[in-house]
Design a protein around this motif. Structure first.
Motif, PDB file in Angstrom:
ATOM      1  N   ALA A  90       0.840  -1.206   0.000  1.00  0.00           N
ATOM      2  CA  ALA A  90       0.000   0.000   0.000  1.00  0.00           C
ATOM      3  C   ALA A  90       0.871   1.251   0.000  1.00  0.00           C
ATOM      4  O   ALA A  90       0.466   2.287  -0.542  1.00  0.00           O
ATOM      5  CB  ALA A  90      -0.935  -0.014   1.192  1.00  0.00           C
ATOM      6  N   ASP A  91       2.053   1.181   0.578  1.00  0.00           N
ATOM      7  CA  ASP A  91       2.961   2.331   0.579  1.00  0.00           C
ATOM      8  C   ASP A  91       3.409   2.704  -0.836  1.00  0.00           C
ATOM      9  O   ASP A  91       3.771   3.853  -1.091  1.00  0.00           O
ATOM     10  CB  ASP A  91       4.193   2.050   1.441  1.00  0.00           C
ATOM     11  N   ASP A  92       3.397   1.735  -1.740  1.00  0.00           N
ATOM     12  CA  ASP A  92       3.781   1.990  -3.130  1.00  0.00           C
ATOM     13  C   ASP A  92       2.649   2.649  -3.906  1.00  0.00           C
ATOM     14  O   ASP A  92       2.864   3.173  -4.995  1.00  0.00           O
ATOM     15  CB  ASP A  92       4.165   0.678  -3.836  1.00  0.00           C
ATOM     16  N   GLY A  93       1.453   2.609  -3.361  1.00  0.00           N
ATOM     17  CA  GLY A  93       0.292   3.188  -4.035  1.00  0.00           C
ATOM     18  C   GLY A  93      -0.525   2.114  -4.717  1.00  0.00           C
ATOM     19  O   GLY A  93      -0.008   1.359  -5.539  1.00  0.00           O
ATOM     20  N   ILE A  94      -1.775   2.031  -4.350  1.00  0.00           N
ATOM     21  CA  ILE A  94      -2.693   1.077  -4.957  1.00  0.00           C
ATOM     22  C   ILE A  94      -3.586   1.869  -5.911  1.00  0.00           C
ATOM     23  O   ILE A  94      -4.192   2.863  -5.516  1.00  0.00           O
ATOM     24  CB  ILE A  94      -3.540   0.354  -3.884  1.00  0.00           C
ATOM     25  N   PRO A  95      -3.683   1.457  -7.157  1.00  0.00           N
ATOM     26  CA  PRO A  95      -4.437   2.248  -8.134  1.00  0.00           C
ATOM     27  C   PRO A  95      -5.949   2.198  -7.907  1.00  0.00           C
ATOM     28  O   PRO A  95      -6.488   1.225  -7.395  1.00  0.00           O
ATOM     29  CB  PRO A  95      -4.071   1.592  -9.470  1.00  0.00           C
ATOM     30  N   PHE A  96      -6.610   3.277  -8.296  1.00  0.00           N
ATOM     31  CA  PHE A  96      -8.067   3.344  -8.284  1.00  0.00           C
ATOM     32  C   PHE A  96      -8.653   2.732  -9.548  1.00  0.00           C
ATOM     33  O   PHE A  96      -9.801   2.328  -9.580  1.00  0.00           O
ATOM     34  CB  PHE A  96      -8.557   4.796  -8.240  1.00  0.00           C
ATOM     35  N   SER A  97      -7.831   2.707 -10.619  1.00  0.00           N
ATOM     36  CA  SER A  97      -8.374   2.293 -11.916  1.00  0.00           C
ATOM     37  C   SER A  97      -7.255   1.821 -12.836  1.00  0.00           C
ATOM     38  O   SER A  97      -6.073   1.953 -12.523  1.00  0.00           O
ATOM     39  CB  SER A  97      -9.101   3.471 -12.565  1.00  0.00           C
ATOM     40  N   ARG A  98      -7.696   1.314 -13.983  1.00  0.00           N
ATOM     41  CA  ARG A  98      -6.757   0.879 -15.018  1.00  0.00           C
ATOM     42  C   ARG A  98      -7.413   1.084 -16.373  1.00  0.00           C
ATOM     43  O   ARG A  98      -8.614   0.881 -16.535  1.00  0.00           O
ATOM     44  CB  ARG A  98      -6.398  -0.599 -14.822  1.00  0.00           C
ATOM     45  N   LEU A  99      -6.608   1.471 -17.353  1.00  0.00           N
ATOM     46  CA  LEU A  99      -7.054   1.592 -18.735  1.00  0.00           C
ATOM     47  C   LEU A  99      -6.375   0.508 -19.545  1.00  0.00           C
ATOM     48  O   LEU A  99      -5.156   0.361 -19.487  1.00  0.00           O
ATOM     49  CB  LEU A  99      -6.677   2.972 -19.295  1.00  0.00           C
ATOM     50  N   GLU A 100      -7.182  -0.258 -20.254  1.00  0.00           N
ATOM     51  CA  GLU A 100      -6.645  -1.269 -21.163  1.00  0.00           C
ATOM     52  C   GLU A 100      -7.129  -0.908 -22.558  1.00  0.00           C
ATOM     53  O   GLU A 100      -8.333  -0.718 -22.768  1.00  0.00           O
ATOM     54  CB  GLU A 100      -7.177  -2.660 -20.816  1.00  0.00           C
ATOM     55  N   ALA A 101      -6.225  -0.804 -23.489  1.00  0.00           N
ATOM     56  CA  ALA A 101      -6.601  -0.490 -24.861  1.00  0.00           C
ATOM     57  C   ALA A 101      -5.949  -1.513 -25.797  1.00  0.00           C
ATOM     58  O   ALA A 101      -4.775  -1.825 -25.656  1.00  0.00           O
ATOM     59  CB  ALA A 101      -6.169   0.914 -25.239  1.00  0.00           C
ATOM     60  N   SER A 102      -6.731  -2.011 -26.739  1.00  0.00           N
ATOM     61  CA  SER A 102      -6.204  -2.974 -27.699  1.00  0.00           C
ATOM     62  C   SER A 102      -5.919  -2.263 -29.020  1.00  0.00           C
ATOM     63  O   SER A 102      -6.376  -1.150 -29.256  1.00  0.00           O
ATOM     64  CB  SER A 102      -7.194  -4.109 -27.922  1.00  0.00           C
ATOM     65  N   ARG A 103      -5.201  -2.925 -29.870  1.00  0.00           N
ATOM     66  CA  ARG A 103      -4.888  -2.358 -31.184  1.00  0.00           C
ATOM     67  C   ARG A 103      -6.118  -2.261 -32.078  1.00  0.00           C
ATOM     68  O   ARG A 103      -6.129  -1.526 -33.045  1.00  0.00           O
ATOM     69  CB  ARG A 103      -3.825  -3.207 -31.872  1.00  0.00           C
ATOM     70  N   THR A 104      -7.158  -3.013 -31.758  1.00  0.00           N
ATOM     71  CA  THR A 104      -8.382  -3.003 -32.575  1.00  0.00           C
ATOM     72  C   THR A 104      -9.300  -1.847 -32.229  1.00  0.00           C
ATOM     73  O   THR A 104     -10.347  -1.686 -32.840  1.00  0.00           O
ATOM     74  CB  THR A 104      -9.160  -4.321 -32.388  1.00  0.00           C
ATOM     75  N   GLY A 105      -8.926  -1.047 -31.227  1.00  0.00           N
ATOM     76  CA  GLY A 105      -9.750   0.088 -30.851  1.00  0.00           C
ATOM     77  C   GLY A 105     -10.661  -0.173 -29.672  1.00  0.00           C
ATOM     78  O   GLY A 105     -11.306   0.744 -29.173  1.00  0.00           O
ATOM     79  N   GLN A 106     -10.728  -1.413 -29.225  1.00  0.00           N
ATOM     80  CA  GLN A 106     -11.532  -1.736 -28.045  1.00  0.00           C
ATOM     81  C   GLN A 106     -10.762  -1.307 -26.802  1.00  0.00           C
ATOM     82  O   GLN A 106      -9.581  -1.564 -26.682  1.00  0.00           O
ATOM     83  CB  GLN A 106     -11.814  -3.239 -27.983  1.00  0.00           C
ATOM     84  N   ALA A 107     -11.439  -0.628 -25.909  1.00  0.00           N
ATOM     85  CA  ALA A 107     -10.800  -0.187 -24.671  1.00  0.00           C
ATOM     86  C   ALA A 107     -11.674  -0.556 -23.488  1.00  0.00           C
ATOM     87  O   ALA A 107     -12.896  -0.680 -23.620  1.00  0.00           O
ATOM     88  CB  ALA A 107     -10.565   1.318 -24.710  1.00  0.00           C
ATOM     89  N   ARG A 108     -11.011  -0.720 -22.347  1.00  0.00           N
ATOM     90  CA  ARG A 108     -11.709  -1.007 -21.094  1.00  0.00           C
ATOM     91  C   ARG A 108     -11.165  -0.065 -20.035  1.00  0.00           C
ATOM     92  O   ARG A 108      -9.952   0.083 -19.898  1.00  0.00           O
ATOM     93  CB  ARG A 108     -11.449  -2.442 -20.655  1.00  0.00           C
ATOM     94  N   ILE A 109     -12.084   0.534 -19.290  1.00  0.00           N
ATOM     95  CA  ILE A 109     -11.715   1.324 -18.130  1.00  0.00           C
ATOM     96  C   ILE A 109     -12.281   0.591 -16.923  1.00  0.00           C
ATOM     97  O   ILE A 109     -13.484   0.350 -16.834  1.00  0.00           O
ATOM     98  CB  ILE A 109     -12.244   2.759 -18.225  1.00  0.00           C
ATOM     99  N   ILE A 110     -11.377   0.227 -16.031  1.00  0.00           N
ATOM    100  CA  ILE A 110     -11.749  -0.561 -14.855  1.00  0.00           C
ATOM    101  C   ILE A 110     -11.516   0.297 -13.614  1.00  0.00           C
ATOM    102  O   ILE A 110     -10.423   0.831 -13.417  1.00  0.00           O
ATOM    103  CB  ILE A 110     -10.910  -1.847 -14.779  1.00  0.00           C
ATOM    104  N   VAL A 111     -12.544   0.437 -12.789  1.00  0.00           N
ATOM    105  CA  VAL A 111     -12.432   1.149 -11.518  1.00  0.00           C
ATOM    106  C   VAL A 111     -12.456   0.101 -10.411  1.00  0.00           C
ATOM    107  O   VAL A 111     -13.274  -0.822 -10.438  1.00  0.00           O
ATOM    108  CB  VAL A 111     -13.584   2.165 -11.336  1.00  0.00           C
ATOM    109  N   TYR A 112     -11.539   0.252  -9.457  1.00  0.00           N
ATOM    110  CA  TYR A 112     -11.426  -0.709  -8.363  1.00  0.00           C
ATOM    111  C   TYR A 112     -12.204  -0.218  -7.145  1.00  0.00           C
ATOM    112  O   TYR A 112     -11.876   0.806  -6.552  1.00  0.00           O
ATOM    113  CB  TYR A 112      -9.960  -0.948  -8.015  1.00  0.00           C
ATOM    114  N   ARG A 113     -13.214  -0.973  -6.780  1.00  0.00           N
ATOM    115  CA  ARG A 113     -14.152  -0.602  -5.730  1.00  0.00           C
ATOM    116  C   ARG A 113     -13.494  -0.430  -4.362  1.00  0.00           C
ATOM    117  O   ARG A 113     -13.681   0.585  -3.689  1.00  0.00           O
ATOM    118  CB  ARG A 113     -15.269  -1.655  -5.656  1.00  0.00           C
TER     119      ARG A 113
END
Length: 98
Positions: free
Chosen positions: A35-58
């Motif tokens: 936790a001292d290193d920082g735990i992310p709130f979210s992540r962005l995943e993008a593929s070469r085909t243009g599909q993207a995902r935005i994930i928020v961590y509850r």
């Protein structure tokens, strides 16, 4: 998160048409990260085909907020940042009021 996405889609509907928005409990972090290193709130995943995902961590969002209103604001700011990253824009461009 649905409120945040709906608010952004009013302005960015075309750009967000191929984006999937998800909520997961916690991020997968590499061994040795604390936790001292920082735990992310979210992540962005993008593929070469243009599909993207935005994930928020509850859980990280819940831990860092005191009440539902503060949580909603943090989720919105987090989604704005990830949309800005996806579009190659500044968060202030995605939502000047954020």
């Amino acid at each position: 998160m649905l409120d945040a996405v709906e608010r952004l889609e009013r302005v960015w509907a075309r750009e967000l048409a191929n984006v999937e928005f998800l909520v997961e409990d916690v991020p997968q972090v590499p061994r040795g990260v604390t936790a001292d290193d920082g735990i992310p709130f979210s992540r962005l995943e993008a593929s070469r085909t243009g599909q993207a995902r935005i994930i928020v961590y509850r859980r990280p969002v819940e831990i860092r907020t005191k009440d539902p209103e503060e949580m909603a604001l943090l989720v919105y700011d987090t989604v704005v940042e990830e949309v800005a990253n996806l579009l190659g824009l500044e968060p202030e461009t995605v939502d000047p009021e954020a």
